[in-house]
Scaffold this active site. Structure first.
Site: not given
Ligand code: NAD
Ligand code: UDP
Length: 349
Positions: A129, A153, A157
């Site tokens: 991120s 958080y 990362k």
């Molecule tokens: P999201 O919460 O929609 O998706 C994450 C998924 O991981 C969820 O479906 C959740 O059920 C699953 N999950 C969490 N812990 C788990 C575990 N221990 N075992 C199995 N499944 C698990 O989030 P997103 O927005 O799709 O983000 C996806 C990734 O991208 C994450 O790692 C997040 O930190 C990163 N990210 C997101 C953003 C944003 O703004 N959305 C920005 C930068 C980075």
């Protein structure tokens, strides 16, 4: 034979959009998700949207920390690469419950990486991120900027990035790409999949979307005294479909590579947009007025963050196509067709 990709967190927001693009690009996909922050309905909709490719998707409800279940999956299926999205992502919650974040995000990743190594799968794309740039001294942020984290958080990362670099140093067979996302927004143009956060949204656009459909009365704007064009925070919003395509580009680079590596790329548009500009664009796209309440700055927030896109353009041959108009159009299309996300009114807050 089609390459088989394991997508962790593939039922979530970015994961579901990426799984769809992977299927359309003729990959075979297995999703692992514990459904902690997602609905299996997203998987059904991706299957439907993928048409004839939908049959190439399988779903496994597994928590990444469940080593035995993960091992069973790797023993039964040979994966060519893993795209690792699974993790918790709410900054405020991570401050309240740091151990939940360290356990879920770091332990989950360590178990995944160990299981991959045991089964000879050493190709990984990881969701990092732009939060690792903190409050950058200047913009645009290039991949060489100093890294920092201001909350648990962000530290997960940063630590996972370091873990990946250490693994590569110890074993150069690994081929890893760490993607630093800027601010993913929007939804698939079909309006069938989109972001459906549990509880009160932390991020700007899911909150705006819930105000537009009448689930929340007003948007609280966190700070209008920044040294920016209109005093509100500036970010690099990127359409989730562009972001999904960035993962396909990363996988292509990994599969084309003849040697290992551990590289990091920004995925952003290179353009900065303020909170008020984003709200205005959403009002235009939706025809809805978004009432605003001005408030103090949110602790830990940065003033202006946007991406240098040069490295991804040059080495991944990837560039975002969509602007904020398309992001808002598609976000509204999803929101208006699914005002309660994948759930029913009595199952969501
Ligand atoms: P999201 O919460 O929609 O998706 C994450 C998924 O991981 C969820 O479906 C959740 O059920 C699953 N999950 C969490 N812990 C788990 C575990 N221990 N075992 C199995 N499944 C698990 O989030 P997103 O927005 O799709 O983000 C996806 C990734 O991208 C994450 O790692 C997040 O930190 C990163 N990210 C997101 C953003 C944003 O703004 N959305 C920005 C930068 C980075
Ligand atoms: N923001 C806001 N109200 C909200 C949520 C976010 O004013 O309810 C602002 C926030 O201060 C920042 C921008 O919107 O300037 C983007 O915030 P978000 O949490 O979506 O992303 P991040 O800060 O993690 O880049």
């Amino acid at each position: 034979m089609a390459r088989r990709i394991l997508v962790t967190g593939g039922a979530g927001y970015i994961g579901s959009h990426t799984v769809l693009q992977l299927l359309l690009a003729e990959f075979t996909v297995s999703v692992v998700d514990n459904l902690d922050n997602a609905s299996e309905a997203a998987i059904d909709r991706v299957t439907e949207l993928a048409g004839k490719h939908g049959k190439n998707l399988t779903f496994h409800k597994i928590d990444l920390r469940d080593r035995d279940e993960l091992k069973k999956l790797f023993a039964s299926t040979k994966f060519d690469a893993v795209v690792h999205f699974a993790g918790l992502k709410a900054v405020g919650e991570s401050v309240q419950k740091p151990m939940l974040y360290y356990n879920n995000n770091i332990t989950g990743t360590v178990v995944l990486l160990e299981t991959m190594a045991e089964h000879g799968c050493k190709k990984l794309v990881f969701s990092s991120s732009a939060t690792v740039y903190g409050w950058p001294k200047e913009v645009p942020c290039t991949e060489e900027f100093p890294l920092c984290a201001t909350n648990p958080y962000g530290r997960t990362k940063l630590f996972i990035e370091e873990i990946c670099r250490d693994i590569y140093k110890s074993d150069s067979d690994w081929n890893m790409i760490l993607l630093r996302y800027f601010n993913p927004v929007g939804a698939h143009p079909s309006g069938k999949i989109g972001e459906d956060p549990c509880g009160i949204p932390n991020n700007l656009m899911p909150f705006v979307q819930q105000v537009a459909v009448g689930r929340r009365p007003a948007l609280t704007v966190f700070g209008n005294d920044y040294k920016t064009k209109d005093g509100t925070g500036v970010r690099d919003y990127i359409h989730v479909v562009d972001l999904a395509e960035g993962h396909i580009a990363a996988l292509k680079k990994i599969f084309e590579g003849s040697s290992g590596g551990c590289e990091v790329y920004n995925l952003g548009t290179g353009k900065g947009t303020s909170v008020l500009e984003m709200v205005k664009a959403f009002e235009k796209a939706s025809g809805k007025k978004i009432p605003l309440v001005m408030a103090e700055r949110r602790p830990g927030d940065s003033e202006t963050v946007y991406s240098s896109t040069k490295k991804a353009e040059k080495e991944l041959k990837w560039k975002a196509k969509y602007g904020i108009e398309e992001m808002c159009r598609d976000q509204w299309n999803w929101a208006s067709k699914n005002p309660w996300g994948y759930g029913k009114p009595d199952s969501v807050q």
